[in-house]
Design a protein around this motif. Structure first.
Motif, PDB file in Angstrom:
ATOM      1  N   LYS A 170      31.627  15.040   8.332  1.00 59.74           N
ATOM      2  CA  LYS A 170      31.967  14.046   9.349  1.00 59.74           C
ATOM      3  C   LYS A 170      32.521  14.767  10.584  1.00 59.74           C
ATOM      4  CE  LYS A 170      34.800   9.873   9.854  1.00 59.74           C
ATOM      5  NZ  LYS A 170      35.673   8.901   9.175  1.00 59.74           N
ATOM      6  N   VAL A 171      33.348  15.797  10.337  1.00 59.74           N
ATOM      7  CA  VAL A 171      33.966  16.545  11.432  1.00 59.74           C
ATOM      8  C   VAL A 171      32.929  17.411  12.151  1.00 59.74           C
ATOM      9  CG1 VAL A 171      35.606  18.418  11.921  1.00 59.74           C
ATOM     10  CG2 VAL A 171      36.285  16.529  10.425  1.00 59.74           C
ATOM     11  N   LEU A 192      45.308  13.745   7.866  1.00 56.01           N
ATOM     12  CA  LEU A 192      45.000  15.115   8.315  1.00 56.01           C
ATOM     13  C   LEU A 192      45.760  16.174   7.523  1.00 56.01           C
ATOM     14  CD1 LEU A 192      45.012  14.788  12.219  1.00 56.01           C
ATOM     15  CD2 LEU A 192      43.098  14.576  10.632  1.00 56.01           C
ATOM     16  N   GLU A 193      46.739  15.731   6.726  1.00 54.24           N
ATOM     17  CA  GLU A 193      47.597  16.711   6.047  1.00 54.24           C
ATOM     18  C   GLU A 193      47.113  17.080   4.651  1.00 54.24           C
ATOM     19  OE1 GLU A 193      49.328  17.949   8.211  1.00 54.24           O
ATOM     20  OE2 GLU A 193      49.112  16.262   9.576  1.00 54.24           O
ATOM     21  N   ALA A 194      46.136  16.335   4.113  1.00 57.67           N
ATOM     22  CA  ALA A 194      45.632  16.655   2.768  1.00 57.67           C
ATOM     23  C   ALA A 194      45.060  18.069   2.767  1.00 57.67           C
ATOM     24  CB  ALA A 194      44.545  15.656   2.371  1.00 57.67           C
ATOM     25  N   SER A 245      43.285  27.264   0.061  1.00 61.04           N
ATOM     26  CA  SER A 245      43.197  25.871   0.517  1.00 61.04           C
ATOM     27  C   SER A 245      43.550  25.774   1.996  1.00 61.04           C
ATOM     28  CB  SER A 245      44.109  24.969  -0.312  1.00 61.04           C
ATOM     29  OG  SER A 245      45.456  25.238  -0.021  1.00 61.04           O
ATOM     30  N   HIS A 246      43.038  24.716   2.617  1.00 58.80           N
ATOM     31  CA  HIS A 246      43.301  24.434   4.036  1.00 58.80           C
ATOM     32  C   HIS A 246      43.528  22.942   4.178  1.00 58.80           C
ATOM     33  CE1 HIS A 246      40.938  28.176   4.053  1.00 58.80           C
ATOM     34  NE2 HIS A 246      41.651  28.484   5.120  1.00 58.80           N
ATOM     35  N   SER A 247      44.225  22.563   5.262  1.00 56.12           N
ATOM     36  CA  SER A 247      44.411  21.130   5.511  1.00 56.12           C
ATOM     37  C   SER A 247      43.222  20.592   6.305  1.00 56.12           C
ATOM     38  CB  SER A 247      45.701  20.890   6.300  1.00 56.12           C
ATOM     39  OG  SER A 247      45.577  21.478   7.579  1.00 56.12           O
ATOM     40  N   VAL A 248      43.093  19.261   6.293  1.00 56.76           N
ATOM     41  CA  VAL A 248      42.042  18.619   7.098  1.00 56.76           C
ATOM     42  C   VAL A 248      42.271  18.976   8.573  1.00 56.76           C
ATOM     43  CG1 VAL A 248      41.065  16.391   7.814  1.00 56.76           C
ATOM     44  CG2 VAL A 248      41.735  16.761   5.423  1.00 56.76           C
ATOM     45  N   ARG A 249      43.530  19.034   8.982  1.00 60.24           N
ATOM     46  CA  ARG A 249      43.871  19.395  10.372  1.00 60.24           C
ATOM     47  C   ARG A 249      43.307  20.788  10.723  1.00 60.24           C
ATOM     48  NH1 ARG A 249      48.133  17.733  13.659  1.00 60.24           N
ATOM     49  NH2 ARG A 249      48.911  16.447  11.965  1.00 60.24           N
ATOM     50  N   ILE A 306      39.365  24.374  13.453  1.00 61.34           N
ATOM     51  CA  ILE A 306      38.355  25.441  13.409  1.00 61.34           C
ATOM     52  C   ILE A 306      37.006  24.923  13.902  1.00 61.34           C
ATOM     53  CG2 ILE A 306      37.046  26.965  11.855  1.00 61.34           C
ATOM     54  CD1 ILE A 306      39.564  27.322  10.215  1.00 61.34           C
ATOM     55  N   ALA A 307      36.614  23.737  13.434  1.00 64.79           N
ATOM     56  CA  ALA A 307      35.294  23.205  13.805  1.00 64.79           C
ATOM     57  C   ALA A 307      35.208  22.950  15.315  1.00 64.79           C
ATOM     58  CB  ALA A 307      35.019  21.918  13.031  1.00 64.79           C
TER      59      ALA A 307
END
Ligand code: NDP
Ligand code: GDR
Length: 352
Positions: free
Chosen positions: A201-202, A222-224, A257-261, A266-267
């Motif tokens: 989606k991003v 955004l924090e997940a 791991s990374h957050s959705v934020r 990055i994208a």
């Protein structure tokens, strides 16, 4: 002897990568396809040849995990050496909207496939190896890092259904001495990822914003944090599980791991965009119960399967952004030529 594999969920992201992988290994691949009113084979069209063409090695059969009779019939007809049960209603947020259907396909569907397997093996005396597509979502609320010994704490109808399927698979392995492996795979993405999962989606939105085709991207939490790997790497782990002497269960993950934020940063950064000018919160994308943090410990798969991921997170996102920028440019060219078709799947993006 040519090995035969049967894949449920062959039209999905993983089904397409696994089919490519197995065809390259010389397998004859059979896939179960759901009848739909529009074409749903985009991801495997490049692999399919008319059966009259010599060497065509991909065969499709209509079927559905909600229909045990067909599962049984296809299994008897194909007589596979390996079955990969990838079919599922795989969207976590959607599972809150359609919990009963999700349980029917993801939990009971697996049970139906296992019952068909049990009977086929008993009648034929053949050895058939079975892979069950389990998920890191089964860990849910459990603290990271998660491994095979971490107790499940499912936080959605999807996760509860996958946990039921996992335990059915363990029970059938023990009760009937069947060769069944549960893969516990953490999130894996690719340019073929469904467009309502957050990574795609991003990257879709970043490409379209760059090309001036949209201005806003609406997201939920955004924090997940998720442990995101590349789908192409993960299908190899599925196959490796079925090549071992003994059946077992394995976590497959990158360990980072990374957050959705961070994913968004990055994208958008890849295309020189300031994400804060474009991203807005829409509560529709929040889940009634969220899984805050998943990060897998795949040391067992590394040690026993010799498996490790080849692509890191930044490279994965770059690959997806590059692909989706190209798609956006094609869309723009078509629009300039007078084709004002709406974005693909526009009506269904509201749910994910
Ligand atoms: P997708 O959503 O891309 O593909 C799901 C596949 O299942 C599609 O082929 C779909 O068919 C099929 N399907 C849906 N409902 C049924 C049904 N009633 N009967 C038969 N087939 C059905 O998922 P992925 O490829 O990403 O994932 C593959 C499997 O791995 C799924 O079981 C998923 O839950 C699990 N998983 C995925 C992870 C990931 O990060 N991708 C991580 C862990 C587990 P159609 O194309 O017609 O919709
Ligand atoms: P997930 O993947 O639920 O982990 O399941 P998804 O990409 O849907 O969500 C990841 C995280 O992003 C947050 N998020 C959003 N998610 C979506 N889809 N849309 C949004 O707008 C959005 N905003 C924030 C979510 O809340 C979540 O925390 C995937 C599926 O492939 C499952 O089938 C698989 O089992 C698991 O990965 C491992």
């Amino acid at each position: 002897m040519v090995k035969r594999a049967l894949i449920t969920g062959i039209t999905g992201q993983d089904g397409a990568y696994l089919t490519e992988f197995l065809l390259a290994k010389g397998y004859a691949v059979h896939g179960m396809l759901r009848r739909a009113s529009s074409f749903n084979t985009d991801r495997i069209d490049h692999l399919y040849h008319d059966p009259h063409v010599k060497g065509a090695n991909l065969t499709l059969h209509y079927g559905d995990l909600a229909d045990g009779t067909v599962l049984r019939r296809v299994l008897e007809k194909v007589e596979p050496d390996e079955v990969y049960n990838l079919g599922a209603q795989s969207h976590v947020k959607v599972s809150f909207e359609v919990p009963e259907y999700t349980a029917d396909v993801d939990a009971l569907g697996t049970l139906r496939a296992l019952e068909a397997l049990r009977d086929h093996v008993a009648h034929s005396g053949r050895q058939v190896r079975f892979y069950q597509a389990g998920s890191s979502e089964m860990f849910g609320g459990a603290k990271p890092p998660q491994n095979e010994k971490t107790p499940f704490e499912p936080r959605s109808p999807y996760a509860a259904s996958k946990a039921a399927a996992h335990w059915y698979a363990v029970n059938y392995r023990e009760a009937y001495n069947l060769f069944i492996c549960n893969g516990i795979l953490f999130n894996h993405e690719s340019p073929r990822r469904g467009e309502t999962f957050v990574s795609r989606k991003v990257t879709r939105a970043a490409g379209r914003i760059k090309e001036g085709l949209q201005d806003k991207l609406f997201l939920g939490n955004l924090e997940a944090r998720r442990d995101w790997g590349f789908a192409g790497d993960y299908v190899e782990a599925m196959w490796l599980m079925l090549q071992q002497v003994k059946p077992d269960d394995y976590v497959v993950a990158t360990g980072a791991s990374h957050s959705v934020r961070q994913l968004v940063e990055i994208a958008f950064g890849e295309l020189g965009l300031d994400w804060q000018k474009h991203v807005e919160l829409d509560a529709r994308y929040l889940r009634p119960t969220e899984v805050d943090a998943l990060e897998g410990d795949a040391s067992k798969a590394r040690k026993l399967l010799g498996w490790q991921p080849k692509m890191d997170f930044a490279t994965l996102i770059k690959l997806m952004v590059t692909h989706d920028l190209d798609l956006a440019q094609q869309e723009k060219t078509l629009r300039r030529a007078g084709y004002e078709s709406p974005a693909r799947g526009a009506a269904s993006t509201g749910v994910g």
